[in-house]
Scaffold this active site. Structure first.
Site, PDB file in Angstrom:
ATOM      1  N   GLU A 125      -5.926 -10.757  -1.845  1.00  0.00           N
ATOM      2  CA  GLU A 125      -6.838 -10.565  -0.697  1.00  0.00           C
ATOM      3  C   GLU A 125      -8.276 -10.461  -1.171  1.00  0.00           C
ATOM      4  O   GLU A 125      -9.034  -9.588  -0.728  1.00  0.00           O
ATOM      5  CB  GLU A 125      -6.446  -9.290   0.089  1.00  0.00           C
TER       6      GLU A 125
ATOM      7  N   GLU B 239       0.793  -1.249   0.000  1.00  0.00           N
ATOM      8  CA  GLU B 239       0.000   0.000   0.000  1.00  0.00           C
ATOM      9  C   GLU B 239       0.822   1.296   0.000  1.00  0.00           C
ATOM     10  O   GLU B 239       0.534   2.212   0.773  1.00  0.00           O
ATOM     11  CB  GLU B 239      -0.973  -0.004   1.190  1.00  0.00           C
TER      12      GLU B 239
HETATM   13  C1  XIL Z   1      -6.580  -6.693   7.814  1.00  0.00           C
HETATM   14  C2  XIL Z   1      -6.832  -7.898   8.702  1.00  0.00           C
HETATM   15  O1  XIL Z   1      -7.589  -8.848   8.006  1.00  0.00           O
HETATM   16  C3  XIL Z   1      -7.551  -7.459   9.959  1.00  0.00           C
HETATM   17  O2  XIL Z   1      -7.700  -8.539  10.851  1.00  0.00           O
HETATM   18  C4  XIL Z   1      -6.772  -6.336  10.639  1.00  0.00           C
HETATM   19  O3  XIL Z   1      -7.495  -5.853  11.754  1.00  0.00           O
HETATM   20  C5  XIL Z   1      -6.529  -5.203   9.658  1.00  0.00           C
HETATM   21  O4  XIL Z   1      -5.872  -5.712   8.513  1.00  0.00           O
HETATM   22  N1  XIL Z   1      -5.027  -4.734   3.367  1.00  0.00           N
HETATM   23  C6  XIL Z   1      -4.063  -5.587   3.820  1.00  0.00           C
HETATM   24  C7  XIL Z   1      -4.357  -6.533   4.920  1.00  0.00           C
HETATM   25  O5  XIL Z   1      -2.965  -5.654   3.218  1.00  0.00           O
HETATM   26  O6  XIL Z   1      -3.229  -6.784   5.704  1.00  0.00           O
HETATM   27  C8  XIL Z   1      -5.485  -6.047   5.774  1.00  0.00           C
HETATM   28  O7  XIL Z   1      -5.815  -7.078   6.701  1.00  0.00           O
HETATM   29  C9  XIL Z   1      -6.669  -5.688   4.920  1.00  0.00           C
HETATM   30  C10 XIL Z   1      -6.317  -4.579   3.954  1.00  0.00           C
END
Ligand code: XIL
Length: 549
Positions: free
Chosen positions: A469, A364
């Site tokens: 994701e 990010e």
């Molecule tokens: C999220 C997790 O799933 C949650 O449990 C945590 O509270 C926050 O982060 N982008 C990412 C992930 O790269 O690491 C994030 O994961 C979601 C957004």
């Protein structure tokens, strides 16, 4: 995203009449709160013993005198102020905020299993203030926005939103927060039940269905790419989860455990600042259970993530690790970066050889408003921090380990162009292998735009692609399950087509297993229901691979 918010706001305004209108007087329990930390556990014991269990619970605060039931959340100081108000007289001033979640909170255990509506008026130099709800399901805590109110510094803005608290939720807390740390004035806060009230004295345990006769995603997709899921160590205590992960997936990403806030050891580092000045101490207790599971069950692991602006403690970036002092200089931060990457990669390879085949080196780094995000990595190291991180990652990664950049909304034209611009030198240096498309999307996102973006990453940078994701937020209609199922099917069909056309897509990872354990559970974005029964989304993924043109 903006559109979605506006839509949610209009919808909640339209539905307002459906909520219980009863206004209860403010509970006059705590005068000005002076207790130290308002830890979640503490407030759970503050339930009023006299409350009728069948009566719908109400939180209602007019803040018209010094008696309010708001509890402190974090380091804040709460003060009743007389000269300030959205209506009547008085409001609550919240200041000395050190974290985005610092604010006020209320025990909301009695709302379990019911839909609630929260409303409040806020004044703040923060661009927005949120009413949020926190709860745990299966030992995973989620933090969910009920409503985000755009705020002004000199007048009050009002907002309301609805949220359904799951029956299996525990430790339910409604709270007020905002991303930036400016003070917040709050007035006329209420939380009410919508519709009929049902009292659930405790979390209702989920009865899981038998999943053993499901077709297997990893089997169906084995000729194309790996299918992964995000895990948390809590889920690996549950037999039904252990079973479904083993049957369906051949790759996993630790949803939180490998992030810097879980690896960096603050206590050890600050006990001997001299020793750890250029190489912060690290600890690996949090990752072992998940890595053991992956190794023992034949899954490979995507390492997530080395450099990120979130879930990375602020102290890392300060001179002598002293928050509040000066930021550390570039050379110090380059050393901390190098040693962090080295220590994490070396520990992992030594203890789990060959298991972590891919690392999200930088996560990010693109700003939503264009260009690079001005994160603390950017501020301390400078514009080339991404190049530096990948250079170190290449230096310490075991041979054949793939190094990825990972981001959300990376299919959007402007963000994609920014990403391509800052990754180009990394590609030229030979230090990156892949582009991770987070893919937190929704059923309104154009699949053809998304696929064109994938194609472009390959054409312009020659990178391998992982969908890292994936979750697809549902639409608002009654037939949302079918709509979402059709979306998953088309999405995967198009991914398979690109794969056939020679784009090296090597894995598709879903961000969680069932909707309950999703980080955005209220959007029901995943492929299994809470009881692990299959959703049309799961069937859509299977159909996509079975019925290829
Ligand atoms: C999220 C997790 O799933 C949650 O449990 C945590 O509270 C926050 O982060 N982008 C990412 C992930 O790269 O690491 C994030 O994961 C979601 C957004």
């Amino acid at each position: 995203m903006k559109l979605k918010k506006v839509y949610a706001f209009i919808l909640s305004a339209l539905l307002l009449s459906g909520c219980a209108a009863a206004e209860a007087p403010a509970q006059e329990t705590a005068a000005e709160s002076t207790s130290e930390s308002a830890a979640a556990e503490e407030i759970l014991s503050l339930e009023s013993a006299s409350a009728e269990e069948t009566e719908p619970p109400v939180i209602s605060e007019a803040f018209s005198d010094e008696n309010f039931s708001a509890e402190k959340r974090g380091t804040v100081i709460l003060r009743y102020t007389e000269d300030e108000a959205a209506s009547d007289k008085g409001a609550l001033r919240i200041f000395n905020r050190n974290n985005s979640w610092d604010g006020v909170q209320y025990n909301a255990e009695k709302f379990r299993g019911n839909e609630l509506e929260a409303e409040g008026s806020f004044r703040s130099a923060n661009p927005s203030v949120r009413i949020s709800v926190q709860y745990s399901v299966n030992g995973n805590t989620s933090y969910n926005t009920i409503v985000s109110v755009d705020t002004k510094e000199d007048s009050y803005s009002k907002g309301s939103g609805k949220y359904e608290i799951p029956k299996n939720a525990e430790n339910i807390i409604v709270y007020v927060e905002s991303d930036r740390l400016e003070e917040i004035y709050i007035d006329d806060l209420s939380v009410k039940v919508c519709g009929e009230y049902t009292y659930y004295p405790e979390a209702v345990a989920t009865e899981y269905v038998d999943t053993s006769d499901y077709p297997s995603l990893k089997e169906e997709y084995k000729d194309y790419f790996r299918i992964g899921t995000a895990t948390t160590s809590n889920l690996l205590d549950k037999e039904p989860y252990i079973k479904i992960i083993k049957a369906q997936y051949n790759s996993m990403t630790l949803g939180n455990s490998f992030k810097p806030d879980s690896i960096l050891d603050h206590n050890k580092t600050v006990r001997d600042v001299e020793k750890y000045m250029y190489s912060p101490a690290v600890k690996f207790d949090a990752v072992k259970k998940e890595l053991d599971y992956a190794r023992d069950n034949g899954l490979t692991v995507r390492g997530h993530t080395l450099l990120w602006h979130n879930q990375t403690p602020e102290w890392l970036f300060y001179k002598n690790y002293n928050i509040g002092g000066e930021l550390a200089d570039r050379e110090t931060m380059l050393s901390r970066m190098e040693n962090y990457i080295k220590n994490v990669m070396e520990w992992t390879e030594e203890n789990y050889p060959g298991l972590v085949r891919t690392w999200d080196v930088v996560n990010e780094a693109a700003d939503d408003d264009g260009g690079m995000r001005k994160s603390l990595w950017y501020q301390t190291v400078g514009e080339d921090y991404i190049e530096q991180a990948f250079k170190f990652a290449r230096k310490y990664a075991p041979e054949d380990t793939k190094l990825f950049y990972n981001d959300y909304n990376s299919y959007q034209t402007r963000k994609q162009n920014d990403i391509i611009t800052f990754l180009r030198p990394v590609v030229e240096a030979g230090n990156i292998d892949g582009m991770g498309m987070q893919s937190h999307i929704n059923v309104d996102i154009s699949i053809s735009q998304y696929m064109a973006a994938l194609q472009k990453y390959y054409d312009e940078l020659g990178l391998e692609i992982n969908v890292t994701e994936l979750d697809v937020c549902r639409g608002k209609g009654d037939d949302w399950q079918e709509e979402q199922g059709a979306y998953y099917k088309e999405f995967m069909s198009e991914i398979l087509k690109l794969r056939k056309n020679g784009i090296p897509i090597t894995s598709v990872t879903l961000w969680g297993i069932s909707d309950t354990d999703s980080w955005i559970s209220s959007d029901y974005p995943l492929i299994f229901n809470d009881d692990l029964s299959r959703k049309p989304a799961f069937d859509g993924m299977i159909e996509a691979v079975k019925n290829q043109e």
